[in-house]
Design an enzyme around this catalytic site. Structure first.
Site, PDB file in Angstrom:
ATOM      1  N   GLU A   1      -6.001  -3.022  12.496  1.00  0.00           N
ATOM      2  CA  GLU A   1      -5.599  -3.818  11.338  1.00  0.00           C
ATOM      3  C   GLU A   1      -6.814  -4.754  11.219  1.00  0.00           C
ATOM      4  O   GLU A   1      -7.123  -5.142  10.087  1.00  0.00           O
ATOM      5  CB  GLU A   1      -4.241  -4.361  11.477  1.00  0.00           C
ATOM      6  CG  GLU A   1      -3.304  -3.648  11.809  1.00  0.00           C
ATOM      7  CD  GLU A   1      -3.227  -2.412  10.587  1.00  0.00           C
ATOM      8  OE1 GLU A   1      -3.672  -2.806   9.372  1.00  0.00           O
ATOM      9  OE2 GLU A   1      -2.784  -1.229  11.024  1.00  0.00           O
TER      10      GLU A   1
ATOM     11  N   MET B   1       0.348  -3.354   8.868  1.00  0.00           N
ATOM     12  CA  MET B   1      -0.393  -3.271   7.389  1.00  0.00           C
ATOM     13  C   MET B   1      -1.216  -4.357   7.499  1.00  0.00           C
ATOM     14  O   MET B   1      -1.149  -5.475   7.816  1.00  0.00           O
ATOM     15  CB  MET B   1       0.618  -3.182   6.022  1.00  0.00           C
ATOM     16  CG  MET B   1       0.032  -3.443   4.839  1.00  0.00           C
ATOM     17  SD  MET B   1      -0.925  -1.974   4.354  1.00  0.00           S
ATOM     18  CE  MET B   1      -2.214  -2.901   3.374  1.00  0.00           C
TER      19      MET B   1
ATOM     20  N   ASN C   1      -2.856  -6.344   5.168  1.00  0.00           N
ATOM     21  CA  ASN C   1      -2.792  -7.512   4.110  1.00  0.00           C
ATOM     22  C   ASN C   1      -3.980  -8.481   4.569  1.00  0.00           C
ATOM     23  O   ASN C   1      -3.918  -9.056   5.728  1.00  0.00           O
ATOM     24  CB  ASN C   1      -1.401  -8.069   4.003  1.00  0.00           C
ATOM     25  CG  ASN C   1      -0.356  -7.161   3.852  1.00  0.00           C
ATOM     26  OD1 ASN C   1      -0.210  -6.181   3.134  1.00  0.00           O
ATOM     27  ND2 ASN C   1       0.657  -7.155   4.799  1.00  0.00           N
TER      28      ASN C   1
ATOM     29  N   GLU D   1      -8.913   4.534   6.633  1.00  0.00           N
ATOM     30  CA  GLU D   1      -8.155   4.565   8.080  1.00  0.00           C
ATOM     31  C   GLU D   1      -8.865   5.287   9.346  1.00  0.00           C
ATOM     32  O   GLU D   1      -8.755   4.990  10.326  1.00  0.00           O
ATOM     33  CB  GLU D   1      -6.825   5.597   7.403  1.00  0.00           C
ATOM     34  CG  GLU D   1      -6.096   4.832   6.855  1.00  0.00           C
ATOM     35  CD  GLU D   1      -5.432   3.530   7.089  1.00  0.00           C
ATOM     36  OE1 GLU D   1      -5.350   3.229   8.293  1.00  0.00           O
ATOM     37  OE2 GLU D   1      -5.214   2.660   6.154  1.00  0.00           O
TER      38      GLU D   1
ATOM     39  N   HIS E   1      -9.856  -3.286   9.399  1.00  0.00           N
ATOM     40  CA  HIS E   1      -9.635  -3.419   8.048  1.00  0.00           C
ATOM     41  C   HIS E   1      -9.995  -4.464   7.153  1.00  0.00           C
ATOM     42  O   HIS E   1     -10.454  -4.529   6.128  1.00  0.00           O
ATOM     43  CB  HIS E   1      -8.272  -3.068   7.765  1.00  0.00           C
ATOM     44  CG  HIS E   1      -7.694  -1.757   7.698  1.00  0.00           C
ATOM     45  ND1 HIS E   1      -8.321  -0.628   7.060  1.00  0.00           N
ATOM     46  CD2 HIS E   1      -6.725  -1.021   8.276  1.00  0.00           C
ATOM     47  CE1 HIS E   1      -7.752   0.622   7.210  1.00  0.00           C
ATOM     48  NE2 HIS E   1      -6.868   0.120   7.997  1.00  0.00           N
TER      49      HIS E   1
ATOM     50  N   GLU F   1       0.805  -1.260   0.017  1.00  0.00           N
ATOM     51  CA  GLU F   1      -0.068  -0.100  -0.078  1.00  0.00           C
ATOM     52  C   GLU F   1       0.835   1.299   0.108  1.00  0.00           C
ATOM     53  O   GLU F   1       1.829   1.290   0.793  1.00  0.00           O
ATOM     54  CB  GLU F   1      -0.782   0.066   1.142  1.00  0.00           C
ATOM     55  CG  GLU F   1      -1.840   1.148   1.023  1.00  0.00           C
ATOM     56  CD  GLU F   1      -2.942   1.107   2.319  1.00  0.00           C
ATOM     57  OE1 GLU F   1      -4.061   1.605   2.069  1.00  0.00           O
ATOM     58  OE2 GLU F   1      -2.662   0.714   3.262  1.00  0.00           O
TER      59      GLU F   1
ATOM     60  N   GLY G   1       3.511   1.412  11.478  1.00  0.00           N
ATOM     61  CA  GLY G   1       2.890   0.466  12.556  1.00  0.00           C
ATOM     62  C   GLY G   1       2.566  -0.685  12.052  1.00  0.00           C
ATOM     63  O   GLY G   1       3.004  -1.777  12.927  1.00  0.00           O
TER      64      GLY G   1
END
Length: 785
Positions: A274, A240, A242, A296, A277, A106, A238
């Protein structure tokens, strides 16, 4: 038009050299004469369409395949190399005894890994197979379905992913250790480099509880059979998100009973962020980077909601206001800010958008809207949105429409005001008898911004009664039945605006002030001081009312402000900073709860940095350092460094070098950044160039040193000498600009002209906004020197 359905990817790695050969089949349809693939740093060897080799051309960022209109398979043979210079794309993350290979895509770095259509709206399924040296573990988004030895190597075949964007693809190769929770679906796996995995049990439990919370809140099960939580030894961000293979820096994933409260709070929040997300961002993805904030800010908002549910005693919404809202208000007070929903023309602009506006302001606006429509209406709107756009792409207006349908009234006009306009308002309040006069203006620290009108959902408490009012014009007057004896505006600080009580601030103190109300008054008056709207005497008069306060929010806010004043000019502000921190040390010394221990830790560390006499006594505890609790250690280490200066260097440096866990390692580093002698701080900064300070920790190192008022020149000179090194280390991340925005306002004090000349003349488009923000904040901070 191009439609991509599926990537089938085979990669053959040399772990030792970092070279890899790739072969991919892209199942797709195109009515274009030329198919344009994104590819950076890759060598394209061959291209075929439906089995027939065809012509292609390649430049620095694209591959043009002269395919003609077709439906079927585009095959691409290519070669790539793992980078050691930066922390994006596919890169080598080193540690003391080795390295792992990891990816970070990203926003636009999947193209550094494979030729692809690197656009969030071009979702596809991914089938990945990797051949690599024996003795290594390979991690990707999905579980391994087949493993076999072949030509002296091992081939790992992964299950096919759901439909997803390229930036969510992941590959990790290395000597990982793992622990698993297979009791429920999904399987949760924590992976670390050797010797650290047991510190992953706390985050594993947070993950299980967070997933269960989100499944209930969103009414949609987690979609994959497993989720990896992977600690990467060098990681720019910090974490990600995925899909199914979430990556973290070690300090954002690893914690246990011996960790500080701050460390546990950080791990819990980042893990929950995370995981949010996995629904909001992965299952439903933004159409284009204009709506990055939606990903975010929503994950930030939901992580605090989840942790508040899992740990009610943590009062995590207070923590949110102190960290997210406070930072966003400051960064949104200068001309270099941007609307939450900012138009992105070039994908390279995206990296600068990962800032306090997209995270903190966006999440604060969501908090305001939830309060406006009600929690359940907000939740049901989100559920409808996620179900409608699953495995697809959406934009902000789709979410507002879903919430509006449930609420029964269109919230889009109010949302438009807050997400499409930069900045925020200040409401000037004056009282005369029964009349309350209201006037709004855009708040600015420097005064060089366009004035805008906002639709402000005001909440007021007048003579103990709560009143709501939509202030949608520049001036308005409210008349009450009796004289106003007590008044507070922006009750519990749910609104993203400031309140200036014009010659009536004492009416506020006649009100029953909540902890959030007190924080709001202190934070507003700090901003008014920086903006030159009040003098220091008025600021001191207001904050002195809270000097002996015993609530978490006002105490930590005041500590932040007074520590900053001390960094600006210790000769001028040491007295007031010392007085406050000494009073509060007594108040929090015996705290047992998490917020109390966190506050005590902050107060202890800052008093050590401010007060040499206190440091002298505290430094004696360094001999017992190993038996001290983790919330005390930072203060003791700083006291030891300040008291013994040159005589403490060898001891601190040896401990720093021997320590394997980053949480403890950073304590020693922080201590060495608070030496009184500038050359000692300069020597500490030299550990960056030797590689002993990780690339990921350079920003934290500089911002910590910036709060040492005796080291300003050392930090400024180091940055001037090594700006190109930093630029290369953080290329493609946007991190450099964001950190300069925090560092410049402090290190430039007393050297304003030199600082402005140097940074203004840098040709660094990727850090332009951050530098501009830092220079404007420097002007505001310089008023107080």
């Amino acid at each position: 038009m191009i439609k991509v359905n599926r990537y089938e990817i085979f990669l053959d790695f040399s772990f030792q050299t970092g070279d890899y050969k790739g072969y991919e089949k892209i199942e797709m349809e195109s009515d274009e004469e030329t198919v344009v693939l994104d590819a950076v740093g890759l060598k394209i060897v061959k291209a075929k369409v439906n089995g027939k080799e065809i012509e292609f051309s390649q430049d620095e960022s694209r591959v043009n395949v002269k395919s003609g209109s077709f439906s079927g398979i585009l095959e691409v043979e290519f070669e790539g190399k793992v980078t050691e210079r930066k922390l994006v794309g596919i890169y080598k993350a080193s540690y003391k005894d080795g390295y792992v290979i990891s990816t970070q895509f990203e926003a636009t770095h999947a193209r550094d890994f494979i030729p692809c259509f690197d656009h969030p709206a071009m979702k596809a399924r991914f089938k990945l197979t990797v051949r690599v040296d024996k003795g290594l573990k390979v991690i990707s988004n999905m579980p391994v379905v087949r493993e076999k030895e072949e030509n002296g190597k091992v081939v790992y075949e992964f299950d096919e992913t759901p439909k997803m964007s390229t930036y969510l693809l992941y590959l990790g190769i290395g000597n990982f250790e793992e622990i698993r929770d297979e009791g429920k679906i999904p399987t949760i796996i924590v992976a670390t480099i050797p010797g650290k995995v047991q510190k992953g049990r706390f985050s594993m439990q947070i993950s299980r509880n967070s997933i269960e919370f989100y499944e209930k809140y969103f009414e949609i099960p987690y979609q994959l059979p497993k989720v990896h939580l992977i600690a990467i030894p060098e990681f720019a961000y910090g974490a990600m998100e995925n899909w199914g293979a979430i990556t973290f820096r070690e300090t954002a994933l690893l914690a246990d009973d011996s960790s500080s409260v701050y460390q546990k709070f950080r791990v819990a929040e980042v893990v929950a962020h995370e995981l949010a997300h996995q629904w909001f961002g992965n299952l439903v993805t933004l159409k284009w980077w204009d709506d990055l904030w939606l990903n975010e800010s929503f994950a930030t908002f939901m992580s605090h909601k989840a942790i508040s549910q899992l740990f009610p005693s943590w009062n995590f919404w207070d923590y949110f206001v102190l960290n997210q809202t406070s930072r966003a208000l400051e960064k949104d007070s200068v001309s270099t800010t941007h609307p939450i929903e900012a138009h992105v023309r070039d994908p390279n602009e995206v990296e600068q958008m990962f800032d306090d506006i997209s995270y903190g302001k966006g999440a604060s606006i969501l908090r305001m809207i939830e309060a406006y429509v009600g929690e359940e209406n907000f939740r049901r709107g989100v559920v409808n949105y996620l179900k409608k756009f699953s495995y697809s792409n959406a934009q902000g207006s789709d979410l507002w429409n879903s919430i509006s349908e449930v609420y029964g009234s269109d919230i889009s006009p109010i949302m438009a005001d807050w997400i499409t306009k930069p900045g925020y308002p200040m409401v000037r309040v004056s009282v005369s008898g029964k009349r309350v006069s209201l006037e709004q203006e855009r708040f600015s620290l420097i005064g060089n911004v366009e004035n805008l009108l906002y639709k402000i959902p005001l909440t007021m408490e007048v003579n103990g009664k709560v009143v709501t009012h939509l202030l949608d014009k520049e001036r308005d007057t409210m008349v009450f039945e009796e004289d106003v004896k007590s008044l507070k505006v922006n009750v519990n600080r749910t609104g993203f605006y400031r309140v200036f009580y014009y010659n009536n601030s004492d009416l506020v103190f006649n009100s029953n002030l909540s902890e959030l109300d007190k924080w709001g008054i202190i934070n507003d008056y700090w901003a008014f001081l920086l903006a030159g709207k009040i003098g220091f005497k008025e600021y001191e008069r207001v904050i002195s009312k809270f000097f002996n306060d015993k609530d978490f929010l006002p105490v930590n806010e005041l500590s932040n402000e007074l520590f900053t004043l001390h960094a600006i000019n210790p000769d001028k502000y040491q007295g007031i900073a010392k007085e406050f921190h000494r009073i509060q040390l007594k108040n929090w010394r015996n705290s047992k709860d998490e917020l109390g221990r966190l506050t005590y830790s902050n107060i202890l560390y800052r008093l050590a940095a401010i007060d040499d006499e206190f440091s002298l006594g505290l430094s004696e505890l360094f001999r017992f350092y190993g038996s001290l609790d983790s919330d005390t250690r930072q203060g003791v280490a700083v006291a030891y460094a300040i008291t013994y200066e040159d005589n403490s260097v060898d001891e601190l440096l040896e401990r720093f070098r021997k320590e394997t866990f980053d949480e403890e390692k950073l304590r020693y580093l922080t201590a060495m950044l608070f030496f009184r002698k500038p050359y000692l701080v300069g020597n500490t900064l030299s550990l960056i160039l030797s590689g002993e300070i990780k690339k990921q920790d350079i920003p934290l190192t500089l911002s910590t040193a910036a709060y040492n008022p005796y080291a300003k020149s050392a930090v400024l000179n180091w940055i001037k000498m090594h700006i190109n090194f930093m630029r290369e280390a953080y290329k493609g991340t946007g991190i450099l600009g964001r950190r300069l925005a925090e560092v410049i306002p402090l290190i430039g004090i007393g050297a304003e002209r030199e600082t402005e000349q140097f940074f203004s003349n840098l040709n660094m488009p990727e850090a332009e906004r951050g530098i501009g923000t830092g220079l404007e904040l420097l002007k505001a901070y310089s008023r107080l020197k």
